[in-house]
Design a protein around this motif. Structure first.
Motif, PDB file in Angstrom:
ATOM      1  N   ARG A 163       6.029  -7.462   1.636  1.00  0.00           N
ATOM      2  CA  ARG A 163       6.381  -6.800   0.375  1.00  0.00           C
ATOM      3  C   ARG A 163       5.882  -5.358   0.365  1.00  0.00           C
ATOM      4  O   ARG A 163       6.616  -4.435  -0.022  1.00  0.00           O
ATOM      5  CB  ARG A 163       5.788  -7.595  -0.790  1.00  0.00           C
ATOM      6  N   ASN A 164       4.661  -5.163   0.778  1.00  0.00           N
ATOM      7  CA  ASN A 164       4.102  -3.809   0.787  1.00  0.00           C
ATOM      8  C   ASN A 164       4.851  -2.897   1.759  1.00  0.00           C
ATOM      9  O   ASN A 164       5.015  -1.702   1.499  1.00  0.00           O
ATOM     10  CB  ASN A 164       2.623  -3.865   1.153  1.00  0.00           C
TER      11      ASN A 164
ATOM     12  N   LEU B  26       5.436   1.108   2.402  1.00  0.00           N
ATOM     13  CA  LEU B  26       4.908   1.603   3.669  1.00  0.00           C
ATOM     14  C   LEU B  26       5.950   1.943   4.715  1.00  0.00           C
ATOM     15  O   LEU B  26       5.698   2.804   5.577  1.00  0.00           O
ATOM     16  CB  LEU B  26       3.931   0.566   4.261  1.00  0.00           C
ATOM     17  N   ALA B  27       7.077   1.285   4.701  1.00  0.00           N
ATOM     18  CA  ALA B  27       8.110   1.570   5.701  1.00  0.00           C
ATOM     19  C   ALA B  27       8.617   3.001   5.560  1.00  0.00           C
ATOM     20  O   ALA B  27       8.508   3.616   4.489  1.00  0.00           O
ATOM     21  CB  ALA B  27       9.269   0.580   5.549  1.00  0.00           C
ATOM     22  N   GLU B  28       9.162   3.527   6.630  1.00  0.00           N
ATOM     23  CA  GLU B  28       9.673   4.902   6.576  1.00  0.00           C
ATOM     24  C   GLU B  28      10.719   5.054   5.482  1.00  0.00           C
ATOM     25  O   GLU B  28      10.740   6.057   4.763  1.00  0.00           O
ATOM     26  CB  GLU B  28      10.261   5.281   7.930  1.00  0.00           C
TER      27      GLU B  28
ATOM     28  N   ASP C 273      11.210 -10.057  -0.716  1.00  0.00           N
ATOM     29  CA  ASP C 273       9.813 -10.036  -0.293  1.00  0.00           C
ATOM     30  C   ASP C 273       8.874 -10.336  -1.458  1.00  0.00           C
ATOM     31  O   ASP C 273       7.868 -11.041  -1.286  1.00  0.00           O
ATOM     32  CB  ASP C 273       9.462  -8.673   0.308  1.00  0.00           C
ATOM     33  N   GLN C 274       9.205  -9.812  -2.626  1.00  0.00           N
ATOM     34  CA  GLN C 274       8.366 -10.086  -3.790  1.00  0.00           C
ATOM     35  C   GLN C 274       8.459 -11.555  -4.202  1.00  0.00           C
ATOM     36  O   GLN C 274       7.462 -12.161  -4.607  1.00  0.00           O
ATOM     37  CB  GLN C 274       8.776  -9.193  -4.966  1.00  0.00           C
TER      38      GLN C 274
ATOM     39  N   LYS D  73       3.349   4.024  -6.141  1.00  0.00           N
ATOM     40  CA  LYS D  73       2.730   3.240  -5.080  1.00  0.00           C
ATOM     41  C   LYS D  73       1.605   2.395  -5.686  1.00  0.00           C
ATOM     42  O   LYS D  73       0.809   2.867  -6.477  1.00  0.00           O
ATOM     43  CB  LYS D  73       2.144   4.168  -4.011  1.00  0.00           C
ATOM     44  N   GLN D  74       1.546   1.148  -5.283  1.00  0.00           N
ATOM     45  CA  GLN D  74       0.538   0.236  -5.804  1.00  0.00           C
ATOM     46  C   GLN D  74      -0.606   0.064  -4.791  1.00  0.00           C
ATOM     47  O   GLN D  74      -0.396   0.098  -3.608  1.00  0.00           O
ATOM     48  CB  GLN D  74       1.150  -1.128  -6.103  1.00  0.00           C
TER      49      GLN D  74
END
Length: 242
Positions: free
Chosen positions: A198-199, A204-206, A52-53, A241-242
């Motif tokens: 990516r986030n 954010l995902a569980e 994803d990145q 966390k960004q």
């Protein structure tokens, strides 16, 4: 989380790879009951986040180039309007009222006022809030330039010999503005989608990378002696966390 800097995300990925290396070295004693903390599960999370990145890295340059190109297209606009004012004033038969109409449109393009804001009645008071007259967004400047060119086009006797001031040239420049803004939008969409993915995988995902790797750290701390160099080394690995 859609910061223009990707350093924080890259740091999280680098730390995930580092922690996974430590876990591999501790395979004899690293036996969490939570299957999400297993080496295979962690590796899967890491691989997805890396993918994803990388998608962000792939889609960022076209967007950056589009933004830079649009800036280059719009940069000469104010100077061009100043030149057009001089050309317009030199037209045979143009009236002061027409010149003032031209200037009204030009001031909107430059974000200028025709008069200065009135000072407060009492010197000790703050001045009243002013409504901004600036029309400086790219869409607004394009619309303002279109209005100006259409106004020029409707003016009798406007027929300059210089190619750069002809109506056809001015409309071509307007079209270039529209295309530049559209290219920014077209390249932003895949970048935004890549950042969203990516986030999700990293934050954010569980079962996201940062939270899960922090849990893996917590588990490691339960099986390692706090006084050992290995414990201290792992404690310096941070996931944020960004």
């Amino acid at each position: 989380m859609s910061s223009t800097s990707e350093k924080g995300h890259a740091k999280n990925l680098a730390n995930a790879a580092l922690l996974s290396s430590y876990i591999a070295q501790l395979s004899a004693i690293y036996k969490p009951s939570n299957p999400l903390l297993s080496p295979d599960s962690l590796q899967s999370l890491y691989n997805q986040a890396v993918s994803d990145q990388q998608a962000v890295y792939n889609t960022l340059p076209p967007y950056t180039l589009a933004v830079d190109s649009r800036e280059a297209v719009f940069a000469p606009l104010s100077k061009k309007v100043t030149k057009l004012r001089k050309v317009y004033k030199a037209i045979s038969g143009v009236t002061p009222a027409q010149v003032e109409d031209f200037m009204t449109l030009a001031r909107k393009l430059k974000g200028m006022r025709s008069t200065k804001p009135a000072p407060p009645e009492n010197p000790g008071e703050n001045p009243p809030p002013q409504v901004s007259v600036s029309q400086m967004s790219y869409d607004q400047r394009t619309a303002g330039f279109t209005q100006l060119v259409e106004f020029i086009q409707s003016t009798p006797n406007y027929n300059p010999n210089e190619t750069e001031f002809t109506v056809a040239t001015l409309f071509a420049e307007r079209d270039a503005m529209l295309q530049a803004t559209q290219t920014v939008a077209d390249t932003y969409i895949p970048l935004n989608m890549a950042r969203t993915s990516r986030n999700r995988s990293m934050y954010l995902a569980e079962n996201n990378l940062v939270d899960t790797y922090n849990k893996a750290k917590d588990y490691l701390f339960t099986i390692l002696d706090a006084n050992t160099p290995l414990y201290k080394a792992i404690s310096k690995i941070k996931f944020k966390k960004q």
